[in-house]
Design a protein around this motif. Structure first.
Motif, mmCIF file in Angstrom:
data_model
loop_
_atom_site.group_PDB
_atom_site.id
_atom_site.type_symbol
_atom_site.label_atom_id
_atom_site.label_comp_id
_atom_site.label_asym_id
_atom_site.label_seq_id
_atom_site.Cartn_x
_atom_site.Cartn_y
_atom_site.Cartn_z
ATOM 1 N N LEU A 287 40.533 21.002 37.287
ATOM 2 C CA LEU A 287 40.275 22.434 37.180
ATOM 3 C C LEU A 287 41.351 23.217 37.903
ATOM 4 O O LEU A 287 41.817 22.809 38.961
ATOM 5 N N LYS A 288 41.728 24.355 37.337
ATOM 6 C CA LYS A 288 42.642 25.260 38.037
ATOM 7 C C LYS A 288 41.821 26.081 39.022
ATOM 8 O O LYS A 288 40.689 26.459 38.727
ATOM 9 N N SER A 289 42.402 26.337 40.195
ATOM 10 C CA SER A 289 41.650 27.064 41.210
ATOM 11 C C SER A 289 42.573 27.923 42.047
ATOM 12 O O SER A 289 43.791 27.751 42.040
ATOM 13 N N PHE A 290 41.971 28.858 42.756
ATOM 14 C CA PHE A 290 42.671 29.643 43.757
ATOM 15 C C PHE A 290 41.885 29.502 45.049
ATOM 16 O O PHE A 290 40.671 29.682 45.064
ATOM 17 N N VAL A 291 42.561 29.132 46.125
ATOM 18 C CA VAL A 291 41.900 28.896 47.407
ATOM 19 C C VAL A 291 42.444 29.871 48.439
ATOM 20 O O VAL A 291 43.647 30.079 48.546
#
Length: 68
Positions: free
Chosen positions: A20-24
């Motif tokens: 999954l693509k994510s932003f943290v």
């Protein structure tokens, strides 16, 4: 910025483990994770939270949001 390296490490971990693509985003005691998916999945969110927590020695407040 020390957190940026950790944020990228967690983003890569989520990509590798869950595909999954994510932003943290990390601040003092909390981690905010935004997953690039319109399907909200509680079980998946819990797995991501546990996976993210493994990266820290202290207990963090981790939130996972799903949005496209």
């Amino acid at each position: 910025n020390k957190n940026r390296g950790t944020e990228e490490q967690i983003e890569n971990k989520i990509k590798n483990e869950f595909n999954l693509k994510s932003f943290v985003s990390i601040d003092e005691t909390s981690v905010s994770v935004v997953i690039d998916s319109s399907k909200h999945d509680k079980e998946l969110a819990n797995k991501i939270m546990r996976s993210v927590q493994e990266e820290f020695e202290t207990q963090m407040a981790i939130s996972v949001k799903f949005q496209k």
